[in-house]
Design a protein around this motif. Structure first.
Motif, short mmCIF file in Angstrom:
data_model
loop_
_atom_site.label_atom_id
_atom_site.label_comp_id
_atom_site.label_asym_id
_atom_site.label_seq_id
_atom_site.Cartn_x
_atom_site.Cartn_y
_atom_site.Cartn_z
N UNK A 45 21.48 -34.16 -31.39
CA UNK A 45 22.68 -34.19 -32.23
C UNK A 45 23.08 -32.77 -32.63
N UNK A 46 24.21 -32.27 -32.11
CA UNK A 46 24.57 -30.88 -32.45
C UNK A 46 25.00 -30.75 -33.91
N UNK A 47 24.76 -29.58 -34.48
CA UNK A 47 25.13 -29.35 -35.88
C UNK A 47 26.63 -29.54 -36.08
N UNK A 48 27.44 -29.16 -35.07
CA UNK A 48 28.91 -29.31 -35.22
C UNK A 48 29.25 -30.77 -35.52
N UNK A 49 28.51 -31.69 -34.92
CA UNK A 49 28.81 -33.11 -35.14
C UNK A 49 28.40 -33.53 -36.56
N UNK A 50 27.25 -33.05 -37.01
CA UNK A 50 26.84 -33.37 -38.38
C UNK A 50 27.84 -32.79 -39.38
N UNK A 51 28.34 -31.59 -39.09
CA UNK A 51 29.31 -30.98 -40.01
C UNK A 51 30.61 -31.79 -40.03
N UNK A 52 31.02 -32.28 -38.87
CA UNK A 52 32.25 -33.10 -38.83
C UNK A 52 32.06 -34.36 -39.67
N UNK A 53 30.89 -35.01 -39.55
CA UNK A 53 30.64 -36.21 -40.36
C UNK A 53 30.52 -35.86 -41.85
N UNK A 54 29.92 -34.71 -42.11
CA UNK A 54 29.82 -34.29 -43.52
C UNK A 54 31.22 -34.09 -44.09
N UNK A 55 32.11 -33.48 -43.31
CA UNK A 55 33.50 -33.30 -43.77
C UNK A 55 34.16 -34.65 -44.02
N UNK A 68 21.04 -37.03 -41.32
CA UNK A 68 21.43 -35.61 -41.35
C UNK A 68 22.69 -35.40 -42.15
N UNK A 69 23.66 -36.30 -41.98
CA UNK A 69 24.92 -36.17 -42.72
C UNK A 69 24.67 -36.35 -44.22
N UNK A 70 23.80 -37.28 -44.55
CA UNK A 70 23.50 -37.50 -45.98
C UNK A 70 22.89 -36.24 -46.60
N UNK A 71 21.93 -35.64 -45.91
CA UNK A 71 21.28 -34.44 -46.46
C UNK A 71 22.31 -33.32 -46.66
N UNK A 72 23.17 -33.12 -45.67
CA UNK A 72 24.17 -32.05 -45.80
C UNK A 72 25.20 -32.38 -46.88
N UNK A 73 25.63 -33.65 -46.94
CA UNK A 73 26.64 -34.03 -47.95
C UNK A 73 26.09 -33.84 -49.37
N UNK A 74 24.82 -34.21 -49.55
CA UNK A 74 24.22 -34.02 -50.89
C UNK A 74 24.31 -32.55 -51.28
N UNK A 75 23.95 -31.67 -50.34
CA UNK A 75 23.95 -30.24 -50.68
C UNK A 75 25.38 -29.75 -50.94
N UNK A 76 26.33 -30.20 -50.13
CA UNK A 76 27.72 -29.76 -50.32
C UNK A 76 28.23 -30.24 -51.68
#
Ligand SMILES: C[S@@+](CC[C@H](N)C(=O)[O-])C[C@H]1O[C@@H](n2cnc3c(N)ncnc32)[C@H](O)[C@@H]1O
Length: 447
Positions: A13-23, A49-57
């Protein structure tokens, strides 16, 4: 540099995809949707992965917004803005960034290319300028309270007014990662025994209460020995004070078979704890049928029973058979301002006016339930809020109105305790990390 570990995600899973879901998630929260609902729309393989990034954002959203306003005066379209905020929220503090800042920027630009190609040069220019000018930009936003504390202005103002000596600690605690605390089923074992089971499973934990163990690090529940069989449940330490307060001890203990109303029961953590502690005849209500179903699942897992009913607790005619209750637990709907560590979206979803509206619901519910209590019985009022309007002020006003009620010794406002366990305990003696709650035990004078 000691970087926090990046969220675990399949290597493919590329980070770009996780970032898109986080957005996507950040955009949804900014539009008023809960993060849980937003994440439910995320493909399963990308959700952790999206949950972890969204929490931090979301814990950095105030800072990210202030930075974006300095970098681009006019907000771009909602998703591109959410992507910029996600990249800025993750990258602004080099110590806390889960990836190297150049990686974050490259991958954010890649994400926008996939979805809004025409916006890629703009996103690239904004984020590269951020990398060049970061220290100055961060310094320039330090004086902005929303950026500094990552909470809306009204929330900061309310905490300053309610808790003059503690407000900064309270805001800082809300930006921590929450502790994971377990409740050992009192009919099945002791915390000491369960601590051994944890050790055998390669997990560490400290005993922090009569039935409570705080894990050294959070884990998925399927790694907890006996979880599926109900030997243990996940419940914050301060949430574990409710059942013992209601059940009482010694001469004050509720007798076997006592009739108890759990008026706002879902998802059932406190209902389960009550039944683990004593043989009670419990009616568990909730106005939300889907959430009430989770009470049934929890009780099935721990092997105990209660009567479940979907009803509005403010309308006894819809659920009450006319028999008085020996005890009532009213774990009222509230702002959830005491559990922001676990729900980093809550601060951005609430409005100041919600607090008055919630206080009105709490007042009406107290008014409706008090006549259902036997003379000599007790009602435990609690909220997972740190705002005085939902705690102390609510109960002071009730005690003025109800001449047959008086307050028994209670924890009152127990402010959340950070991981270092030193600050913010207003009452009670607990020092291990826990969430923020308010507890008042009310006794009804015998007729
Ligand atoms: C703080 S939660 C309860 C948590 C629960 N006691 C536990 O320990 O797991 C509050 C609950 O009140 C329910 N609720 C909100 N308004 C209600 C009402 N008017 N009557 C009954 N339940 C209500 C919500 O659906 C929510 O599940």
């Amino acid at each position: 540099m000691n970087r926090p570990s990046p969220p675990s995600a399949p290597a493919a899973l590329p980070l770009s995809r996780l970032l898109a879901h986080t957005a996507d998630a950040v955009q949804a929260v900014r539009a008023g949707q809960s993060l849980n609902d937003a994440l439910a729309a995320c493909p399963a393989e990308a959700r952790p992965g999206t949950q972890a990034l969204s929490f931090q954002v979301l814990r950095s959203l105030g800072r990210a917004q202030a930075l974006r306003e300095r970098l681009a005066k006019r907000a771009p379209a909602a998703w591109v803005d959410a992507l910029l905020l996600s990249a800025l929220g993750l990258a602004w503090d080099a110590e806390a960034a889960p990836y190297a800042e150049h990686t974050l920027v490259d991958q954010a630009v890649e994400a926008v290319k996939q979805r809004e190609r025409a916006q890629a040069p703009f996103v690239n220019a904004v984020l590269r300028r951020f990398l060049r000018e970061r220290d100055d930009l961060v310094r320039a936003t330090d004086g902005d309270a929303v950026a500094r504390w990552n909470h809306p202005g009204w929330w900061i103002k309310r905490l300053r007014r309610d808790w003059p000596p503690h407000w900064q600690t309270l805001l800082a605690v809300n930006n921590e990662r929450p502790p994971m605390t377990l409740r050992v089923h009192a009919r099945r074992g002791t915390p000491q025994g369960y601590q051994h089971r944890l050790q055998e499973a390669g997990l560490g934990g400290r005993i922090v209460g009569p039935h409570a163990i705080r894990l050294d690090a959070p884990v998925a529940v399927n790694r907890l020995p006996g979880f599926a069989d109900g030997d243990v449940s996940v419940q914050d330490l301060a949430a574990q004070w409710a059942a013992p307060l209601l059940v009482g001890s010694g001469a004050q203990a509720l007798p076997a078979g006592a009739r108890v109303l759990d008026a706002c029961a879902a998802p059932g953590g406190k209902t389960a704890h009550l039944l683990e502690l004593a043989d009670l005849d419990v009616l568990a209500l909730d106005s939300d049928a889907a959430r009430l179903a989770r009470v049934g699942e929890t009780l099935a897992r721990i092997g105990l029973q209660a009567e479940l009913k979907t009803a509005d607790a403010r309308d006894p005619a819809s659920f009450w058979d006319g028999r008085l209750f020996d005890a009532i637990l009213m774990d009222a709907p509230c702002s959830a301002s005491g559990i922001v560590r676990r729900h980093p979206d809550v601060r951005w979803l609430r409005r100041d006016s919600d607090i008055e509206a919630l206080a009105t619901i709490q007042r009406d519910m107290l008014h409706a339930l008090w006549p259902l209590l036997k003379p000599g019985g007790r009602l435990l009022y609690c909220t997972c809020s740190v705002f005085r309007a939902e705690g102390e002020q609510q109960i002071d006003a009730f005690l003025q109105r109800a001449s047959d009620a008086h307050g028994l010794p209670s924890p009152g406002h127990a402010l959340p305790v950070p991981h270092n366990g030193t600050a913010a305990v207003v009452s009670g003696t607990e020092t291990a990390a826990h969430d923020g709650f308010f507890y008042a035990v009310l006794h009804k004078r015998p007729a």
